[in-house]
Design a protein around this motif. Structure first.
Motif, PDB file in Angstrom:
ATOM      1  N   HIS A 185       0.816  -1.212   0.000  1.00  0.00           N
ATOM      2  CA  HIS A 185       0.000   0.000   0.000  1.00  0.00           C
ATOM      3  C   HIS A 185       0.854   1.269   0.000  1.00  0.00           C
ATOM      4  O   HIS A 185       0.441   2.295  -0.544  1.00  0.00           O
ATOM      5  CB  HIS A 185      -0.956   0.001   1.199  1.00  0.00           C
ATOM      6  CG  HIS A 185      -0.270   0.194   2.511  1.00  0.00           C
ATOM      7  ND1 HIS A 185       0.389  -0.833   3.161  1.00  0.00           N
ATOM      8  CD2 HIS A 185      -0.112   1.289   3.286  1.00  0.00           C
ATOM      9  CE1 HIS A 185       0.911  -0.371   4.287  1.00  0.00           C
ATOM     10  NE2 HIS A 185       0.627   0.914   4.390  1.00  0.00           N
ATOM     11  N   LEU A 186       2.042   1.214   0.584  1.00  0.00           N
ATOM     12  CA  LEU A 186       2.925   2.384   0.606  1.00  0.00           C
ATOM     13  C   LEU A 186       3.351   2.766  -0.809  1.00  0.00           C
ATOM     14  O   LEU A 186       3.379   3.949  -1.161  1.00  0.00           O
ATOM     15  CB  LEU A 186       4.159   2.112   1.456  1.00  0.00           C
ATOM     16  CG  LEU A 186       3.918   1.835   2.931  1.00  0.00           C
ATOM     17  CD1 LEU A 186       5.217   1.428   3.609  1.00  0.00           C
ATOM     18  CD2 LEU A 186       3.311   3.059   3.599  1.00  0.00           C
ATOM     19  N   PHE A 187       3.682   1.784  -1.616  1.00  0.00           N
ATOM     20  CA  PHE A 187       4.100   2.042  -2.987  1.00  0.00           C
ATOM     21  C   PHE A 187       2.923   2.465  -3.855  1.00  0.00           C
ATOM     22  O   PHE A 187       3.070   3.317  -4.736  1.00  0.00           O
ATOM     23  CB  PHE A 187       4.827   0.829  -3.558  1.00  0.00           C
ATOM     24  CG  PHE A 187       6.104   0.555  -2.833  1.00  0.00           C
ATOM     25  CD1 PHE A 187       7.236   1.310  -3.086  1.00  0.00           C
ATOM     26  CD2 PHE A 187       6.161  -0.424  -1.854  1.00  0.00           C
ATOM     27  CE1 PHE A 187       8.413   1.084  -2.392  1.00  0.00           C
ATOM     28  CE2 PHE A 187       7.335  -0.665  -1.160  1.00  0.00           C
ATOM     29  CZ  PHE A 187       8.461   0.099  -1.428  1.00  0.00           C
TER      30      PHE A 187
ATOM     31  N   ALA B 188       5.591  12.809  -0.072  1.00  0.00           N
ATOM     32  CA  ALA B 188       6.618  12.980   0.973  1.00  0.00           C
ATOM     33  C   ALA B 188       6.379  12.052   2.154  1.00  0.00           C
ATOM     34  O   ALA B 188       7.315  11.423   2.658  1.00  0.00           O
ATOM     35  CB  ALA B 188       6.677  14.429   1.434  1.00  0.00           C
ATOM     36  N   SER B 189       5.137  11.939   2.599  1.00  0.00           N
ATOM     37  CA  SER B 189       4.875  11.078   3.760  1.00  0.00           C
ATOM     38  C   SER B 189       5.035   9.605   3.391  1.00  0.00           C
ATOM     39  O   SER B 189       5.543   8.817   4.197  1.00  0.00           O
ATOM     40  CB  SER B 189       3.491  11.347   4.342  1.00  0.00           C
ATOM     41  OG  SER B 189       2.483  11.049   3.407  1.00  0.00           O
ATOM     42  N   ALA B 190       4.627   9.216   2.183  1.00  0.00           N
ATOM     43  CA  ALA B 190       4.796   7.824   1.759  1.00  0.00           C
ATOM     44  C   ALA B 190       6.276   7.482   1.635  1.00  0.00           C
ATOM     45  O   ALA B 190       6.718   6.412   2.072  1.00  0.00           O
ATOM     46  CB  ALA B 190       4.086   7.573   0.437  1.00  0.00           C
TER      47      ALA B 190
ATOM     48  N   SER C  65      11.527   4.590   6.557  1.00  0.00           N
ATOM     49  CA  SER C  65      11.602   4.244   7.980  1.00  0.00           C
ATOM     50  C   SER C  65      11.214   2.789   8.237  1.00  0.00           C
ATOM     51  O   SER C  65      11.592   2.215   9.262  1.00  0.00           O
ATOM     52  CB  SER C  65      10.721   5.183   8.813  1.00  0.00           C
ATOM     53  OG  SER C  65       9.351   4.957   8.547  1.00  0.00           O
ATOM     54  N   THR C  66      10.474   2.182   7.314  1.00  0.00           N
ATOM     55  CA  THR C  66       9.999   0.815   7.479  1.00  0.00           C
ATOM     56  C   THR C  66      10.908  -0.211   6.814  1.00  0.00           C
ATOM     57  O   THR C  66      11.070  -1.316   7.323  1.00  0.00           O
ATOM     58  CB  THR C  66       8.577   0.673   6.877  1.00  0.00           C
ATOM     59  OG1 THR C  66       7.718   1.640   7.478  1.00  0.00           O
ATOM     60  CG2 THR C  66       8.006  -0.710   7.081  1.00  0.00           C
ATOM     61  N   LEU C  67      11.501   0.167   5.684  1.00  0.00           N
ATOM     62  CA  LEU C  67      12.225  -0.788   4.840  1.00  0.00           C
ATOM     63  C   LEU C  67      13.683  -0.385   4.643  1.00  0.00           C
ATOM     64  O   LEU C  67      14.000   0.809   4.604  1.00  0.00           O
ATOM     65  CB  LEU C  67      11.545  -0.891   3.480  1.00  0.00           C
ATOM     66  CG  LEU C  67      10.075  -1.304   3.513  1.00  0.00           C
ATOM     67  CD1 LEU C  67       9.446  -1.126   2.142  1.00  0.00           C
ATOM     68  CD2 LEU C  67       9.940  -2.734   3.993  1.00  0.00           C
ATOM     69  N   THR C  68      14.522  -1.376   4.458  1.00  0.00           N
ATOM     70  CA  THR C  68      15.932  -1.164   4.169  1.00  0.00           C
ATOM     71  C   THR C  68      16.223  -1.701   2.778  1.00  0.00           C
ATOM     72  O   THR C  68      15.821  -2.824   2.445  1.00  0.00           O
ATOM     73  CB  THR C  68      16.818  -1.904   5.197  1.00  0.00           C
ATOM     74  OG1 THR C  68      16.478  -1.445   6.504  1.00  0.00           O
ATOM     75  CG2 THR C  68      18.291  -1.661   4.937  1.00  0.00           C
ATOM     76  N   LEU C  69      16.919  -0.903   1.977  1.00  0.00           N
ATOM     77  CA  LEU C  69      17.351  -1.334   0.653  1.00  0.00           C
ATOM     78  C   LEU C  69      18.802  -1.787   0.776  1.00  0.00           C
ATOM     79  O   LEU C  69      19.658  -1.039   1.259  1.00  0.00           O
ATOM     80  CB  LEU C  69      17.225  -0.179  -0.346  1.00  0.00           C
ATOM     81  CG  LEU C  69      17.572  -0.495  -1.796  1.00  0.00           C
ATOM     82  CD1 LEU C  69      16.649  -1.578  -2.360  1.00  0.00           C
ATOM     83  CD2 LEU C  69      17.487   0.776  -2.641  1.00  0.00           C
ATOM     84  N   VAL C  70      19.056  -3.030   0.351  1.00  0.00           N
ATOM     85  CA  VAL C  70      20.372  -3.649   0.515  1.00  0.00           C
ATOM     86  C   VAL C  70      20.960  -3.925  -0.866  1.00  0.00           C
ATOM     87  O   VAL C  70      20.304  -4.553  -1.712  1.00  0.00           O
ATOM     88  CB  VAL C  70      20.257  -4.952   1.331  1.00  0.00           C
ATOM     89  CG1 VAL C  70      21.613  -5.615   1.506  1.00  0.00           C
ATOM     90  CG2 VAL C  70      19.598  -4.682   2.685  1.00  0.00           C
TER      91      VAL C  70
ATOM     92  N   LEU D 178      15.415   6.449  -2.952  1.00  0.00           N
ATOM     93  CA  LEU D 178      14.090   6.799  -3.442  1.00  0.00           C
ATOM     94  C   LEU D 178      13.670   5.640  -4.333  1.00  0.00           C
ATOM     95  O   LEU D 178      14.257   5.414  -5.388  1.00  0.00           O
ATOM     96  CB  LEU D 178      14.122   8.107  -4.228  1.00  0.00           C
ATOM     97  CG  LEU D 178      12.809   8.557  -4.849  1.00  0.00           C
ATOM     98  CD1 LEU D 178      11.731   8.700  -3.782  1.00  0.00           C
ATOM     99  CD2 LEU D 178      13.008   9.856  -5.584  1.00  0.00           C
ATOM    100  N   LEU D 179      12.678   4.880  -3.903  1.00  0.00           N
ATOM    101  CA  LEU D 179      12.271   3.636  -4.563  1.00  0.00           C
ATOM    102  C   LEU D 179      10.809   3.709  -4.966  1.00  0.00           C
ATOM    103  O   LEU D 179       9.953   4.088  -4.171  1.00  0.00           O
ATOM    104  CB  LEU D 179      12.482   2.452  -3.603  1.00  0.00           C
ATOM    105  CG  LEU D 179      11.932   1.092  -4.026  1.00  0.00           C
ATOM    106  CD1 LEU D 179      12.645   0.571  -5.270  1.00  0.00           C
ATOM    107  CD2 LEU D 179      12.073   0.099  -2.872  1.00  0.00           C
ATOM    108  N   HIS D 180      10.560   3.331  -6.211  1.00  0.00           N
ATOM    109  CA  HIS D 180       9.196   3.205  -6.726  1.00  0.00           C
ATOM    110  C   HIS D 180       8.988   1.746  -7.125  1.00  0.00           C
ATOM    111  O   HIS D 180       9.865   1.144  -7.737  1.00  0.00           O
ATOM    112  CB  HIS D 180       8.998   4.071  -7.977  1.00  0.00           C
ATOM    113  CG  HIS D 180       9.158   5.518  -7.730  1.00  0.00           C
ATOM    114  ND1 HIS D 180       8.098   6.347  -7.450  1.00  0.00           N
ATOM    115  CD2 HIS D 180      10.260   6.305  -7.727  1.00  0.00           C
ATOM    116  CE1 HIS D 180       8.540   7.581  -7.289  1.00  0.00           C
ATOM    117  NE2 HIS D 180       9.848   7.579  -7.455  1.00  0.00           N
ATOM    118  N   ILE D 181       7.843   1.210  -6.769  1.00  0.00           N
ATOM    119  CA  ILE D 181       7.457  -0.120  -7.226  1.00  0.00           C
ATOM    120  C   ILE D 181       6.045  -0.019  -7.767  1.00  0.00           C
ATOM    121  O   ILE D 181       5.147   0.473  -7.092  1.00  0.00           O
ATOM    122  CB  ILE D 181       7.517  -1.164  -6.086  1.00  0.00           C
ATOM    123  CG1 ILE D 181       8.961  -1.345  -5.609  1.00  0.00           C
ATOM    124  CG2 ILE D 181       6.942  -2.499  -6.556  1.00  0.00           C
ATOM    125  CD1 ILE D 181       9.128  -2.327  -4.457  1.00  0.00           C
TER     126      ILE D 181
END
Length: 94
Positions: free
Chosen positions: A43-45, A56-58, A64-69, A80-83
């Motif tokens: 839902h965030l994406f 901005a809030s999304a 704050s919720t996810l880590t990109l590795v 900055l990630l879009h799915i």
């Protein structure tokens, strides 16, 4: 392009594998291979792509919720990630 897979994690839990299929500097593009945990954050994406006022809030909640590795196993400092469906595109700062 060398095969690269990035990981999107929530804590130690894998949310999705992002298999790089192309690049358009500074963006990478990937095919998304979600795990069942992706359903909790999808839902965030969707909000990011559909509501410019909530961008901005999304984005803040995603970070704050996810880590990109990265493919070497190193979490990136900022991204900055879009799915959208099976496609992802992102840029990052180490």
């Amino acid at each position: 392009m060398k095969d690269q897979t990035w990981h999107l994690k929530r804590g130690d839990e894998l949310v999705a594998a992002l298999v790089v299929v192309g690049a358009d500097y500074p963006w990478l593009q990937a095919h998304v291979e979600p795990t069942p945990a992706f359903d909790d954050v999808k839902h965030l994406f969707e909000q990011l792509e559909s509501d410019e006022d909530a961008w901005a809030s999304a984005t803040a909640e995603i970070r704050s919720t996810l880590t990109l590795v990265d493919p070497n196993g190193t979490p990136v400092a900022e991204y900055l990630l879009h799915i959208d469906g099976e496609s992802a595109w992102w840029r990052w700062v180490d």
